[in-house]
Design a protein around this motif. Structure first.
Motif, PDB file in Angstrom:
ATOM      1  N   ASN A  37      27.387  68.843  78.619  1.00 46.42           N
ATOM      2  CA  ASN A  37      27.706  68.387  77.268  1.00 46.42           C
ATOM      3  C   ASN A  37      27.208  66.965  77.037  1.00 46.42           C
ATOM      4  OD1 ASN A  37      28.916  70.821  76.626  1.00 46.42           O
ATOM      5  ND2 ASN A  37      30.977  70.129  77.169  1.00 46.42           N
ATOM      6  N   PHE A  38      27.338  66.117  78.046  1.00 44.39           N
ATOM      7  CA  PHE A  38      26.840  64.745  77.937  1.00 44.39           C
ATOM      8  C   PHE A  38      25.327  64.731  77.773  1.00 44.39           C
ATOM      9  CE2 PHE A  38      24.729  61.312  80.289  1.00 44.39           C
ATOM     10  CZ  PHE A  38      25.106  60.214  79.520  1.00 44.39           C
ATOM     11  N   LEU A  39      24.613  65.519  78.599  1.00 45.84           N
ATOM     12  CA  LEU A  39      23.152  65.533  78.533  1.00 45.84           C
ATOM     13  C   LEU A  39      22.652  66.107  77.207  1.00 45.84           C
ATOM     14  CD1 LEU A  39      22.295  66.685  82.173  1.00 45.84           C
ATOM     15  CD2 LEU A  39      22.102  64.383  81.229  1.00 45.84           C
ATOM     16  N   VAL A  40      23.356  67.126  76.704  1.00 45.55           N
ATOM     17  CA  VAL A  40      22.961  67.724  75.426  1.00 45.55           C
ATOM     18  C   VAL A  40      23.210  66.744  74.283  1.00 45.55           C
ATOM     19  CG1 VAL A  40      23.479  69.542  73.760  1.00 45.55           C
ATOM     20  CG2 VAL A  40      23.252  70.095  76.186  1.00 45.55           C
ATOM     21  N   LYS A  41      24.374  66.115  74.291  1.00 43.64           N
ATOM     22  CA  LYS A  41      24.734  65.197  73.213  1.00 43.64           C
ATOM     23  C   LYS A  41      23.867  63.953  73.223  1.00 43.64           C
ATOM     24  CE  LYS A  41      28.656  62.645  71.251  1.00 43.64           C
ATOM     25  NZ  LYS A  41      30.109  62.321  71.395  1.00 43.64           N
ATOM     26  N   THR A  42      23.580  63.416  74.411  1.00 41.62           N
ATOM     27  CA  THR A  42      22.867  62.144  74.518  1.00 41.62           C
ATOM     28  C   THR A  42      21.357  62.312  74.437  1.00 41.62           C
ATOM     29  OG1 THR A  42      24.658  61.366  75.956  1.00 41.62           O
ATOM     30  CG2 THR A  42      22.649  60.033  75.886  1.00 41.62           C
ATOM     31  N   TYR A  43      20.832  63.387  75.057  1.00 39.96           N
ATOM     32  CA  TYR A  43      19.379  63.544  75.164  1.00 39.96           C
ATOM     33  C   TYR A  43      18.854  64.836  74.538  1.00 39.96           C
ATOM     34  CZ  TYR A  43      20.013  59.865  78.651  1.00 39.96           C
ATOM     35  OH  TYR A  43      20.348  58.695  79.297  1.00 39.96           O
ATOM     36  N   ASN A  44      19.736  65.641  74.001  1.00 35.49           N
ATOM     37  CA  ASN A  44      19.341  66.966  73.489  1.00 35.49           C
ATOM     38  C   ASN A  44      18.551  67.736  74.546  1.00 35.49           C
ATOM     39  OD1 ASN A  44      19.334  69.027  71.562  1.00 35.49           O
ATOM     40  ND2 ASN A  44      17.335  68.412  70.756  1.00 35.49           N
ATOM     41  N   LEU A  45      18.994  67.650  75.790  1.00 36.59           N
ATOM     42  CA  LEU A  45      18.404  68.423  76.882  1.00 36.59           C
ATOM     43  C   LEU A  45      18.869  69.868  76.717  1.00 36.59           C
ATOM     44  CD1 LEU A  45      16.727  68.205  79.531  1.00 36.59           C
ATOM     45  CD2 LEU A  45      18.904  67.958  80.732  1.00 36.59           C
ATOM     46  N   THR A  46      17.923  70.781  76.532  1.00 36.24           N
ATOM     47  CA  THR A  46      18.246  72.141  76.098  1.00 36.24           C
ATOM     48  C   THR A  46      17.795  73.168  77.129  1.00 36.24           C
ATOM     49  OG1 THR A  46      17.902  71.431  73.821  1.00 36.24           O
ATOM     50  CG2 THR A  46      17.949  73.806  74.234  1.00 36.24           C
ATOM     51  N   PRO A  47      18.659  74.110  77.512  1.00 36.51           N
ATOM     52  CA  PRO A  47      18.213  75.196  78.400  1.00 36.51           C
ATOM     53  C   PRO A  47      17.165  76.063  77.701  1.00 36.51           C
ATOM     54  CG  PRO A  47      20.618  75.067  78.325  1.00 36.51           C
ATOM     55  CD  PRO A  47      20.104  74.194  77.226  1.00 36.51           C
ATOM     56  N   ILE A  48      16.196  76.565  78.467  1.00 39.09           N
ATOM     57  CA  ILE A  48      15.187  77.456  77.896  1.00 39.09           C
ATOM     58  C   ILE A  48      15.864  78.724  77.377  1.00 39.09           C
ATOM     59  CG2 ILE A  48      13.308  76.578  79.334  1.00 39.09           C
ATOM     60  CD1 ILE A  48      13.676  79.080  81.114  1.00 39.09           C
ATOM     61  N   GLY A  49      15.238  79.345  76.383  1.00 37.33           N
ATOM     62  CA  GLY A  49      15.772  80.586  75.824  1.00 37.33           C
ATOM     63  C   GLY A  49      14.693  81.638  75.752  1.00 37.33           C
ATOM     64  N   ASP A  50      14.424  82.148  74.582  1.00 36.54           N
ATOM     65  CA  ASP A  50      13.321  83.069  74.359  1.00 36.54           C
ATOM     66  C   ASP A  50      12.070  82.246  74.057  1.00 36.54           C
ATOM     67  OD1 ASP A  50      12.190  85.844  73.538  1.00 36.54           O
ATOM     68  OD2 ASP A  50      11.763  84.547  71.808  1.00 36.54           O
ATOM     69  N   PRO A  51      10.952  82.501  74.761  1.00 35.43           N
ATOM     70  CA  PRO A  51       9.762  81.665  74.574  1.00 35.43           C
ATOM     71  C   PRO A  51       9.317  81.559  73.123  1.00 35.43           C
ATOM     72  CG  PRO A  51       9.456  83.143  76.446  1.00 35.43           C
ATOM     73  CD  PRO A  51      10.729  83.534  75.784  1.00 35.43           C
ATOM     74  N   GLU A  52       9.239  82.691  72.434  1.00 38.68           N
ATOM     75  CA  GLU A  52       8.745  82.680  71.055  1.00 38.68           C
ATOM     76  C   GLU A  52       9.683  81.898  70.127  1.00 38.68           C
ATOM     77  OE1 GLU A  52       6.693  85.808  67.926  1.00 38.68           O
ATOM     78  OE2 GLU A  52       7.481  86.509  69.851  1.00 38.68           O
ATOM     79  N   GLU A  53      10.982  82.096  70.319  1.00 38.33           N
ATOM     80  CA  GLU A  53      11.943  81.388  69.479  1.00 38.33           C
ATOM     81  C   GLU A  53      11.934  79.904  69.781  1.00 38.33           C
ATOM     82  OE1 GLU A  53      13.651  82.603  66.897  1.00 38.33           O
ATOM     83  OE2 GLU A  53      12.473  84.410  67.278  1.00 38.33           O
ATOM     84  N   ASP A  54      11.794  79.529  71.064  1.00 38.11           N
ATOM     85  CA  ASP A  54      11.733  78.106  71.428  1.00 38.11           C
ATOM     86  C   ASP A  54      10.517  77.440  70.783  1.00 38.11           C
ATOM     87  OD1 ASP A  54      14.041  78.226  72.902  1.00 38.11           O
ATOM     88  OD2 ASP A  54      13.042  78.362  74.860  1.00 38.11           O
ATOM     89  N   ILE A  55       9.372  78.123  70.806  1.00 33.44           N
ATOM     90  CA  ILE A  55       8.146  77.562  70.216  1.00 33.44           C
ATOM     91  C   ILE A  55       8.325  77.375  68.701  1.00 33.44           C
ATOM     92  CG2 ILE A  55       5.733  78.035  69.705  1.00 33.44           C
ATOM     93  CD1 ILE A  55       5.602  79.442  72.459  1.00 33.44           C
ATOM     94  N   LYS A  56       8.883  78.372  68.048  1.00 33.55           N
ATOM     95  CA  LYS A  56       9.110  78.274  66.601  1.00 33.55           C
ATOM     96  C   LYS A  56      10.001  77.087  66.274  1.00 33.55           C
ATOM     97  CE  LYS A  56       8.642  83.182  65.374  1.00 33.55           C
ATOM     98  NZ  LYS A  56       9.371  84.399  64.904  1.00 33.55           N
ATOM     99  N   ARG A  57      11.070  76.916  67.058  1.00 34.78           N
ATOM    100  CA  ARG A  57      11.999  75.821  66.806  1.00 34.78           C
ATOM    101  C   ARG A  57      11.323  74.459  67.015  1.00 34.78           C
ATOM    102  NH1 ARG A  57      14.756  73.148  70.344  1.00 34.78           N
ATOM    103  NH2 ARG A  57      14.456  74.722  71.965  1.00 34.78           N
ATOM    104  N   ILE A  58      10.527  74.347  68.079  1.00 37.80           N
ATOM    105  CA  ILE A  58       9.851  73.079  68.369  1.00 37.80           C
ATOM    106  C   ILE A  58       8.840  72.744  67.291  1.00 37.80           C
ATOM    107  CG2 ILE A  58       8.260  71.944  69.976  1.00 37.80           C
ATOM    108  CD1 ILE A  58       9.604  73.707  72.206  1.00 37.80           C
ATOM    109  N   LEU A  59       8.022  73.714  66.909  1.00 33.72           N
ATOM    110  CA  LEU A  59       6.975  73.451  65.930  1.00 33.72           C
ATOM    111  C   LEU A  59       7.507  73.258  64.522  1.00 33.72           C
ATOM    112  CD1 LEU A  59       4.183  75.884  67.178  1.00 33.72           C
ATOM    113  CD2 LEU A  59       4.426  73.430  67.603  1.00 33.72           C
ATOM    114  N   ALA A  60       8.707  73.778  64.282  1.00 35.84           N
ATOM    115  CA  ALA A  60       9.313  73.588  62.959  1.00 35.84           C
ATOM    116  C   ALA A  60       9.723  72.144  62.733  1.00 35.84           C
ATOM    117  CB  ALA A  60      10.530  74.510  62.803  1.00 35.84           C
TER     118      ALA A  60
END
Length: 434
Positions: free
Chosen positions: A411-434
């Motif tokens: 929770n600390f790493l997510v809140k402070t650095y938005n460190l995010t676990p990988i999910g579905d490759p296609e959805e992750d790419i869409k979110r990043i490029l958006a």
């Protein structure tokens, strides 16, 4: 996040605390999290020592790194540090010390072997006796190349030794002929397949199968029961074994490209800036880290395969073997897949990111750069904290979360650095490029 099921022993109250709670409150009210942060610090220190040891072997030392290693490890002793904030701070200090250690090692590599340059490496066996070198130790490889020169023995690299082919003073040896195999965990298959002498020069060596236990040797810190340990870089036993085993057969080969040093990439700086400003390069992705046999690591190949053609992929460490056989082409002369090197070369990625900040006059987190980490071992812990020390945000990490990261830490790493676990490759790419 799933609740942590591991048990922790609380040294303060001499009881076992389960999960993220504790059986007591008071000075050790958050003992499981304290224990996890101490574990993290130990892992990071182990990673730093790998770089520090190899730099020391090349004659390079840094007193500030040594001082931190002593202080950091001392801070993990029983009943010495129960301060959550301070332990997070020590994690960030570990990241800073790791940057210094990686820079020291990289400078030592360049001083001794020249700066890497893009090099095509053949993958497959050639006619003649051979020695296969795995690990990370370039000094061991150089000494072996010197001692085998003119003996008719082919030297091959395995796993993290692939980037050795990019160093001018190593690739001048014509009998450094190519690569056999890929990531560290394929060694039992590869070492059994090729009837060669094997040298394990550092970490990432596995206990051998019977098929090759009589022809594997170790050097440096690597040691295996009942396997001969090479002392003082005298590789005579390895050489004799290679000659005794006889010839490998020629086989059809593929090629990989490695050796993109910082100077090579920065020589393209003006072109890169032009392409970014013209919208022809939309984003850079650093996809790399530690590979593992876990099924989830297929994510990284799928991720790279699904990236748009107006993106560039930087990679390093053995995580690159998930996709470094892909032909991604180029964008007006700028390769879309750039192999920076070993995990030891992670400092090049950091230096490159800083150079891109200067090139575009942007802060680190404003760069069109996303880091997608594959996680496995202790050096990855040190590198992660180096990136956190630089305040790099919005990174993805996988294929699983670090064992030391309970809900509180996540929770600390997510809140402070938005460190995010990988999910579905296609959805992750869409979110990043958006």
């Amino acid at each position: 996040m799933a609740k942590d099921k591991l048990e922790m022993f609380c040294y303060q109250c001499s009881q076992t605390a389960k999960g993220t709670g504790c059986t007591v409150r008071g000075v050790c009210g958050k003992e499981p999290t304290i224990a996890r942060l101490q574990d993290n610090l130990i892992y990071a220190i182990k990673g730093i020592t790998a770089y520090n040891y190899q730099a020391n072997e090349l004659g390079a030392k840094d007193s500030e790194v040594d001082e931190f290693l002593t202080k950091g490890l001392y801070s993990t002793l029983t009943n010495v540090n129960f301060d959550l904030v301070d332990l997070v701070g020590l994690g960030l200090e570990a990241g800073e010390a790791n940057i210094k250690a990686m820079k020291m090692l990289k400078d030592a590599h360049i001083e001794n072997y020249g700066e890497p340059e893009p090099t095509s490496v053949e993958v497959g066996s050639s006619k003649g006796p051979g020695i296969l070198v795995t690990g990370h130790d370039l000094k061991a490889l150089e000494e072996l190349l010197k001692q085998t020169e003119g003996k008719g023995i082919n030297i091959y690299t395995h796993s993290e030794m692939l980037p050795a082919h990019g160093y001018p003073k190593l690739k001048k040896y014509k009998h450094l002929v190519g690569q056999l195999g890929g990531p560290w965990f394929d060694q039992k298959k590869i070492f059994s397949k090729y009837n060669v002498a094997i040298l394990a020069s550092s970490n990432c060596v596995l206990l051998p199968k019977d098929e090759y236990s009589d022809r594997i040797f170790t050097s440096g810190v690597a040691k295996i029961p009942e396997v001969k340990q090479i002392q003082d870089y005298d590789f005579t036993p390895v050489i004799n074994k290679a000659l005794e085993l006889g010839d490998l057969e020629e086989e059809e080969k593929t090629t990989l490209t490695t050796g993109f040093g910082l100077s090579t990439i920065l020589s393209l700086a003006d072109k890169i800036k032009e392409l970014v400003e013209a919208g022809k390069i939309k984003r850079f992705f650093l996809v790399g880290g530690c590979d593992s046999p876990l099924p989830q690591t297929n994510y990284y190949r799928e991720f790279v395969e699904k990236l748009p053609k107006d993106t560039v992929v930087l990679t390093l460490a053995c995580g690159k073997y998930r996709f470094n056989d892909l032909d991604l082409g180029d964008i007006e002369g700028v390769p879309r897949l750039i192999d920076i090197g070993q995990c030891n070369d992670s400092i090049v990625a950091i230096d490159l990111a800083i150079a891109l900040c200067d090139l575009f006059n942007l802060e680190l987190n404003d760069l069109p750069l996303t880091i997608v980490l594959s996680w496995m071992e202790q050096k990855a812990a040190a590198i992660l904290w180096s990136l956190l020390f630089l305040n790099k945000k919005d990174m993805l990490i996988g294929p699983i979360l670090p064992a030391w990261a309970n809900d509180t830490i996540v929770n600390f790493l997510v809140k402070t650095y938005n460190l995010t676990p990988i999910g579905d490759p296609e959805e992750d790419i869409k979110r990043i490029l958006a």
